[in-house]
Write an enzyme that holds these catalytic residues in place. Structure first.
Site, mmCIF file in Angstrom:
data_model
loop_
_atom_site.group_PDB
_atom_site.id
_atom_site.type_symbol
_atom_site.label_atom_id
_atom_site.label_comp_id
_atom_site.label_asym_id
_atom_site.label_seq_id
_atom_site.Cartn_x
_atom_site.Cartn_y
_atom_site.Cartn_z
ATOM 1 N N GLY A 84 0.824 -1.207 0.000
ATOM 2 C CA GLY A 84 0.000 0.000 0.000
ATOM 3 C C GLY A 84 0.851 1.246 0.000
ATOM 4 O O GLY A 84 2.037 1.205 0.340
ATOM 5 N N ILE A 85 0.248 2.336 -0.432
ATOM 6 C CA ILE A 85 0.933 3.644 -0.423
ATOM 7 C C ILE A 85 -0.050 4.718 0.045
ATOM 8 O O ILE A 85 -1.268 4.502 0.033
ATOM 9 C CB ILE A 85 1.455 4.057 -1.825
ATOM 10 C CG1 ILE A 85 0.299 4.102 -2.852
ATOM 11 C CG2 ILE A 85 2.569 3.152 -2.285
ATOM 12 C CD1 ILE A 85 0.649 4.820 -4.144
ATOM 13 N N TYR A 147 -7.018 7.396 0.093
ATOM 14 C CA TYR A 147 -6.603 6.245 0.916
ATOM 15 C C TYR A 147 -7.801 5.656 1.664
ATOM 16 O O TYR A 147 -7.979 4.433 1.700
ATOM 17 C CB TYR A 147 -5.527 6.719 1.887
ATOM 18 C CG TYR A 147 -4.877 5.660 2.745
ATOM 19 C CD1 TYR A 147 -3.889 4.814 2.230
ATOM 20 C CD2 TYR A 147 -5.215 5.520 4.091
ATOM 21 C CE1 TYR A 147 -3.269 3.869 3.037
ATOM 22 C CE2 TYR A 147 -4.599 4.576 4.907
ATOM 23 C CZ TYR A 147 -3.619 3.752 4.364
ATOM 24 O OH TYR A 147 -3.000 2.812 5.174
ATOM 25 N N PRO A 177 -5.551 -2.121 10.782
ATOM 26 C CA PRO A 177 -4.635 -1.610 11.808
ATOM 27 C C PRO A 177 -4.890 -0.132 12.079
ATOM 28 O O PRO A 177 -5.313 0.612 11.187
ATOM 29 C CB PRO A 177 -3.243 -1.793 11.191
ATOM 30 C CG PRO A 177 -3.420 -2.641 9.966
ATOM 31 C CD PRO A 177 -4.840 -2.406 9.524
HETATM 32 P P1 NAD Z 1 5.585 0.563 4.001
HETATM 33 O O1 NAD Z 1 5.573 1.793 3.173
HETATM 34 O O2 NAD Z 1 6.656 0.398 5.020
HETATM 35 O O3 NAD Z 1 5.603 -0.726 3.062
HETATM 36 C C1 NAD Z 1 4.768 -0.824 1.952
HETATM 37 C C2 NAD Z 1 5.218 -1.969 1.088
HETATM 38 O O4 NAD Z 1 4.388 -1.988 -0.089
HETATM 39 C C3 NAD Z 1 6.660 -1.834 0.612
HETATM 40 O O5 NAD Z 1 7.300 -3.090 0.723
HETATM 41 C C4 NAD Z 1 6.533 -1.461 -0.867
HETATM 42 O O6 NAD Z 1 7.595 -1.964 -1.679
HETATM 43 C C5 NAD Z 1 5.225 -2.141 -1.221
HETATM 44 N N1 NAD Z 1 4.604 -1.512 -2.383
HETATM 45 C C6 NAD Z 1 4.160 -0.233 -2.512
HETATM 46 N N2 NAD Z 1 3.695 -0.028 -3.763
HETATM 47 C C7 NAD Z 1 3.865 -1.193 -4.434
HETATM 48 C C8 NAD Z 1 3.583 -1.622 -5.748
HETATM 49 N N3 NAD Z 1 3.027 -0.803 -6.664
HETATM 50 N N4 NAD Z 1 3.883 -2.897 -6.098
HETATM 51 C C9 NAD Z 1 4.438 -3.745 -5.205
HETATM 52 N N5 NAD Z 1 4.712 -3.409 -3.935
HETATM 53 C C10 NAD Z 1 4.439 -2.145 -3.560
HETATM 54 O O7 NAD Z 1 4.120 0.473 4.635
HETATM 55 P P2 NAD Z 1 3.567 -0.239 5.954
HETATM 56 O O8 NAD Z 1 3.374 0.825 6.967
HETATM 57 O O9 NAD Z 1 4.342 -1.454 6.279
HETATM 58 O O10 NAD Z 1 2.099 -0.619 5.436
HETATM 59 C C11 NAD Z 1 1.743 -1.920 5.002
HETATM 60 C C12 NAD Z 1 0.231 -1.939 4.770
HETATM 61 O O11 NAD Z 1 -0.441 -1.636 5.991
HETATM 62 C C13 NAD Z 1 -0.240 -0.899 3.751
HETATM 63 O O12 NAD Z 1 -1.295 -1.423 2.985
HETATM 64 C C14 NAD Z 1 -0.740 0.221 4.631
HETATM 65 O O13 NAD Z 1 -1.693 1.015 3.970
HETATM 66 C C15 NAD Z 1 -1.330 -0.564 5.787
HETATM 67 N N6 NAD Z 1 -1.458 0.192 7.029
HETATM 68 C C16 NAD Z 1 -0.365 0.754 7.617
HETATM 69 C C17 NAD Z 1 -0.536 1.446 8.810
HETATM 70 C C18 NAD Z 1 0.632 2.084 9.525
HETATM 71 O O14 NAD Z 1 0.380 2.807 10.500
HETATM 72 N N7 NAD Z 1 1.864 1.851 9.130
HETATM 73 C C19 NAD Z 1 -1.796 1.563 9.385
HETATM 74 C C20 NAD Z 1 -2.888 0.977 8.751
HETATM 75 C C21 NAD Z 1 -2.696 0.277 7.578
#
Ligand code: NAD
Length: 239
Positions: A84-85, A147, A177
């Site tokens: 995710g991004i 988002y 989360p």
């Molecule tokens: P992060 O930015 O550390 O990692 C995201 C990962 O997604 C990376 O490994 C990246 O390479 C990969 N990615 C992004 N775009 C991509 C693409 N087009 N193709 C393939 N891979 C791609 O993020 P995170 O904080 O570890 O988040 C992981 C998931 O959890 C996400 O979906 C995010 O939205 C969700 N999330 C995170 C939080 C938080 O507080 N960190 C809270 C709720 C939900």
């Protein structure tokens, strides 16, 4: 448990913790990444997992990558849609590109990855699909119309697909989360993070491993009666 588990975005942050946990649970883990090759290879060596570069917003690329993973490691038992991004900005200033990037990476990706694994899961009568949504998909968030819409979309995807697959031995669940300590949240301004933590009843942010434990449960044999669920892991925030 054994079998092949695909984790998208599985070399960093929450995804890396999920890959590590599923590897520890006995799966052959194939992590998909979109970023830096060297960092992904270092993660592969550290965890003893396979890594595949693939853009999850590209349907053909996802189908080809799933074929490669199945040819090299065997049929997929578990899919974790985690990549995710964010591309934050107030809606009145949001560009179509900002909208599309977030919808395609966070939501279209679930279709792109699940579609190529679902036939095999149906034939074998077993599958586990978990998508990482967000608290902001449940309640909405200022500056994150894109988002929030994508993460709410993952909840609808989960509930509807769970109904279609319930009698095929396939469970489909989501985890929502709250704020978790990763690169994604470390980019936020310290004063914003401070005010967020002040609103979390447990008084701290989550750790990636805490989300990984929830995934481990949902993909296990013990969770066969749990499908179409959205598991909130947010430190007690009311949504
Ligand atoms: P992060 O930015 O550390 O990692 C995201 C990962 O997604 C990376 O490994 C990246 O390479 C990969 N990615 C992004 N775009 C991509 C693409 N087009 N193709 C393939 N891979 C791609 O993020 P995170 O904080 O570890 O988040 C992981 C998931 O959890 C996400 O979906 C995010 O939205 C969700 N999330 C995170 C939080 C938080 O507080 N960190 C809270 C709720 C939900």
């Amino acid at each position: 448990m054994s079998g092949v588990a695909i984790v998208t975005g599985g070399t960093r942050g929450i995804g890396k913790a999920i890959s590590a946990r599923l590897k520890g649970d006995g799966y052959t883990v194939a992590a998909i990444y979109g970023g830096n090759d060297e960092a992904a290879k270092a993660c592969a060596d550290e965890l003893g997992i396979a890594v595949y570069r693939c853009d999850v917003s590209d349907p053909e690329g996802c189908a080809e990558t799933v074929s490669r993973i199945e040819a090299e490691h065997g049929p997929v038992a578990v899919l974790v849609n985690n990549a995710g991004i964010t591309r934050d900005g107030m809606f009145h200033k949001m560009s179509a590109d900002q909208w599309r990037a977030v919808l395609s990476t966070n939501l279209d990706s679930a279709f792109n990855m699940t579609r190529p694994v679902i036939d095999g899961m149906r034939e074998r009568g077993f599958g586990r699909i978990v998508s990482i949504s967000s608290i902001n998909g449940q309640k909405g968030q200022l500056g994150q119309v894109n988002y929030s819409a994508a993460k709410a979309g993952l909840i609808g995807f989960t509930r509807a697909l769970a109904m279609e697959t319930a009698r095929k031995g396939i469970t489909v669940n989501a985890i929502a989360p709250g704020y978790v300590e990763t690169d994604m949240t470390s980019q936020m301004k310290p004063e914003v993070l401070q005010s967020i933590v002040a609103g979390i009843p447990v008084g701290r942010m989550g750790k990636p491993e805490e989300i990984a434990h929830a995934v481990s449960y949902l993909v296990s044999e013990h969770a066969g009666f749990v499908t179409g669920a959205v598991l909130t892991a947010n430190g007690g925030q009311y949504v």
